[in-house]
Design a protein around this motif. Structure first.
Motif, PDB file in Angstrom:
ATOM      1  N   PRO A  79       0.833  -1.211   0.000  1.00 22.25           N
ATOM      2  CA  PRO A  79       0.000   0.000   0.000  1.00 22.25           C
ATOM      3  C   PRO A  79       0.861   1.253   0.000  1.00 22.25           C
ATOM      4  O   PRO A  79       2.001   1.244   0.481  1.00 22.25           O
ATOM      5  N   ASP A  80       0.331   2.342  -0.543  1.00 24.87           N
ATOM      6  CA  ASP A  80       1.051   3.615  -0.541  1.00 24.87           C
ATOM      7  C   ASP A  80       1.366   4.032   0.888  1.00 24.87           C
ATOM      8  O   ASP A  80       0.662   3.669   1.837  1.00 24.87           O
ATOM      9  N   SER A  81       2.421   4.826   1.029  1.00 31.17           N
ATOM     10  CA  SER A  81       2.881   5.225   2.365  1.00 31.17           C
ATOM     11  C   SER A  81       1.776   5.872   3.185  1.00 31.17           C
ATOM     12  O   SER A  81       1.621   5.593   4.379  1.00 31.17           O
ATOM     13  N   HIS A  82       0.994   6.755   2.552  1.00 30.58           N
ATOM     14  CA  HIS A  82      -0.027   7.474   3.318  1.00 30.58           C
ATOM     15  C   HIS A  82      -1.198   6.581   3.721  1.00 30.58           C
ATOM     16  O   HIS A  82      -1.979   6.929   4.604  1.00 30.58           O
ATOM     17  N   MET A  83      -1.302   5.409   3.075  1.00 31.76           N
ATOM     18  CA  MET A  83      -2.354   4.470   3.450  1.00 31.76           C
ATOM     19  C   MET A  83      -2.017   3.754   4.752  1.00 31.76           C
ATOM     20  O   MET A  83      -2.905   3.379   5.520  1.00 31.76           O
ATOM     21  N   ARG A  84      -0.732   3.559   5.012  1.00 24.17           N
ATOM     22  CA  ARG A  84      -0.315   2.790   6.183  1.00 24.17           C
ATOM     23  C   ARG A  84       0.270   3.651   7.299  1.00 24.17           C
ATOM     24  O   ARG A  84       0.482   3.155   8.405  1.00 24.17           O
ATOM     25  N   ASP A  85       0.548   4.928   7.010  1.00 25.80           N
ATOM     26  CA  ASP A  85       1.138   5.811   8.017  1.00 25.80           C
ATOM     27  C   ASP A  85       0.396   7.142   8.004  1.00 25.80           C
ATOM     28  O   ASP A  85       0.512   7.923   7.053  1.00 25.80           O
ATOM     29  N   LYS A  86      -0.374   7.397   9.045  1.00 25.36           N
ATOM     30  CA  LYS A  86      -1.206   8.601   9.098  1.00 25.36           C
ATOM     31  C   LYS A  86      -0.378   9.877   9.016  1.00 25.36           C
ATOM     32  O   LYS A  86      -0.821  10.876   8.444  1.00 25.36           O
ATOM     33  N   SER A  87       0.842   9.870   9.569  1.00 23.78           N
ATOM     34  CA  SER A  87       1.653  11.084   9.591  1.00 23.78           C
ATOM     35  C   SER A  87       2.100  11.517   8.199  1.00 23.78           C
ATOM     36  O   SER A  87       2.377  12.696   7.962  1.00 23.78           O
ATOM     37  N   VAL A  88       2.152  10.561   7.264  1.00 23.21           N
ATOM     38  CA  VAL A  88       2.575  10.896   5.897  1.00 23.21           C
ATOM     39  C   VAL A  88       1.463  11.630   5.138  1.00 23.21           C
ATOM     40  O   VAL A  88       1.714  12.281   4.130  1.00 23.21           O
ATOM     41  N   ARG A  89       0.256  11.568   5.632  1.00 26.01           N
ATOM     42  CA  ARG A  89      -0.876  12.178   4.918  1.00 26.01           C
ATOM     43  C   ARG A  89      -0.747  13.690   4.824  1.00 26.01           C
ATOM     44  O   ARG A  89      -1.331  14.309   3.944  1.00 26.01           O
ATOM     45  N   GLU A  90       0.003  14.285   5.713  1.00 26.88           N
ATOM     46  CA  GLU A  90       0.265  15.719   5.640  1.00 26.88           C
ATOM     47  C   GLU A  90       1.083  16.059   4.398  1.00 26.88           C
ATOM     48  O   GLU A  90       0.904  17.106   3.784  1.00 26.88           O
ATOM     49  N   HIS A  91       1.989  15.165   4.020  1.00 24.55           N
ATOM     50  CA  HIS A  91       2.775  15.367   2.798  1.00 24.55           C
ATOM     51  C   HIS A  91       1.873  15.298   1.566  1.00 24.55           C
ATOM     52  O   HIS A  91       2.080  16.027   0.591  1.00 24.55           O
ATOM     53  N   VAL A  92       0.886  14.429   1.605  1.00 21.30           N
ATOM     54  CA  VAL A  92      -0.055  14.319   0.488  1.00 21.30           C
ATOM     55  C   VAL A  92      -0.821  15.621   0.322  1.00 21.30           C
ATOM     56  O   VAL A  92      -1.026  16.108  -0.799  1.00 21.30           O
ATOM     57  N   LEU A  93      -1.240  16.215   1.426  1.00 22.71           N
ATOM     58  CA  LEU A  93      -1.922  17.509   1.361  1.00 22.71           C
ATOM     59  C   LEU A  93      -1.029  18.557   0.713  1.00 22.71           C
ATOM     60  O   LEU A  93      -1.469  19.293  -0.183  1.00 22.71           O
ATOM     61  N   ALA A  94       0.221  18.639   1.154  1.00 24.07           N
ATOM     62  CA  ALA A  94       1.148  19.622   0.590  1.00 24.07           C
ATOM     63  C   ALA A  94       1.325  19.408  -0.911  1.00 24.07           C
ATOM     64  O   ALA A  94       1.325  20.370  -1.691  1.00 24.07           O
TER      65      ALA A  94
END
Length: 388
Positions: free
Chosen positions: A242-257
């Motif tokens: 799975p993509d990083s942001h799918m398994r690690d909530k903290s990475v989701r901030e990078h997706v927003l950026a």
């Protein structure tokens, strides 16, 4: 073969940046004036340079020494294993000894590497050889990393993923993307006030130590003790991970950026830097009047839509993200303030405009013996070997 080496004065060595060819393809949306000189040299040449530099440093620090000339530091950084796991040097076949050594190291570390979540295999390996005093500024990588110390000690300052509000990441399209704008050694809290909220920790690693750096973790390496040698091994995820942001909530901030950045660059790639700066600083931007107002409105609307789309996506994922509770407008304003407020304002040379190439006038000057054997790099090369 020629190895990649970075050189800069002691207080600035060494900062790495994206290849100049990439900035050229983006039509230079940001002003950039690097000081770190990236050049190529033979391994024997590098060793001679280091020995001479260390002798000069010892002499200048001796009793009665009064030299005010800043010390130039050199940092060899060379890919020694390619994405297929093959030993290489300068892109070509590696000597048998290096191939054997890498085989032993990767074999011994495979059990440890396999404990990384979703580990597929090794991707690349890079050799690092450098002098006491070198600092590799705070940044993150998008893949897991095993950092192996051969000799010397390093101080590692590390921080969990995300924290973009506190660490002020450089924007996409900037040569320093993936790095923090904050100088961890001397943080400027007037320019970066939210840095006070950064969550960082420190560890000292020495010979025989292996530091595991998960993908997206911030890290700064410092060499305050002695010269060092290290090898780092990046890895790739296994198939269908799975993509990083799918398994690690903290990475989701990078997706927003990334979503916010892409929403504007898709409208206007070349002028994106100016548009972001005008949105972040309003009429205090030195070129606010130069940006079409309709373009600013379109960009702001696009960012709002991107923020709303991200919020909707996060509500569908387990754990969501704390920022989904904020308004889309607040997310956009915070991104502009943390990412773009200072990027162009800090370096806006006279006469610069989008499309103007990098200013290389401040590149660290190489010693004469290095200049004599230097090979100037082509315009598209990441190695700013101007031989000056």
């Amino acid at each position: 073969p020629k190895f990649n080496v970075a050189a800069d004065v002691k207080t600035r060595c060494c900062r790495y940046f994206e290849p100049k060819g990439k900035a050229q393809r983006l039509e230079y949306p940001y002003p950039f004036a690097p000081t770190t000189h990236l050049y190529r040299d033979t391994f024997d040449g590098f060793v001679k340079t280091i020995r001479k530099a260390n002798r000069n440093a010892a002499a200048s620090s001796g009793i009665g020494a009064n030299s005010t000339k800043p010390q130039l530091l050199h940092y060899l950084h060379e890919i020694v294993m390619n994405k297929d796991g093959k030993a290489v040097v300068a892109g070509g076949k590696a000597p048998q000894q290096l191939e054997d050594d890498l085989g032993t190291i990767t074999s011994q570390l495979r059990l440890l590497a396999s404990k990384q979540p979703f580990f597929g295999d090794y991707a690349f390996a890079k050799l690092w050889l450098g002098q006491k005093g070198i600092v590799m500024p705070n940044h993150y990588d998008a893949t897991d990393n095993l950092y192996v110390i051969a000799w010397g000690r390093k101080r590692a300052i590390i921080g969990e993923p995300g924290q973009l509000d506190a660490l002020y990441r450089y924007p996409n399209g900037h040569p320093l993307v993936g790095s923090s704008q904050v100088n961890l050694t001397e943080p400027d809290l007037d320019q970066y006030p939210q840095f006070k909220d950064a969550r960082l920790r420190e560890v000292i690693v020495g010979p025989g130590d292996v530091l595991y750096l998960p993908a997206w973790w911030w890290h700064q390496f410092e060499q305050p003790f002695e010269d060092t040698a290290a090898l780092n091994l990046w890895s790739r995820d296994r198939d269908q991970a799975p993509d990083s942001h799918m398994r690690d909530k903290s990475v989701r901030e990078h997706v927003l950026a990334d979503h916010l950045e892409e929403s504007v660059t898709q409208l206007d790639r070349k002028d994106a830097g100016l548009v972001f700066d005008a949105l972040a600083n309003g009429e205090s931007s030195p070129h606010y009047a130069d940006v079409d107002q309709d373009k600013l409105k379109q960009a702001k609307s696009a960012m709002l839509r991107a923020a709303q789309a991200w919020q909707h996506e996060m509500t569908q994922l387990p754990g969501g993200h704390p920022k989904i509770k904020q308004s889309a407008a607040a997310l956009v304003d915070k991104h502009l303030d943390r990412t773009h407020h200072n990027v162009i304002r800090k370096i806006y040379p006279e006469g610069w405009h989008p499309g103007v190439s990098w200013d290389l006038s401040g590149i660290a000057k190489l010693p004469r013996e290095l200049r004599n054997r230097c090979e100037a790099a082509p315009e598209s090369s990441p190695f700013m070997s101007i031989c000056g």
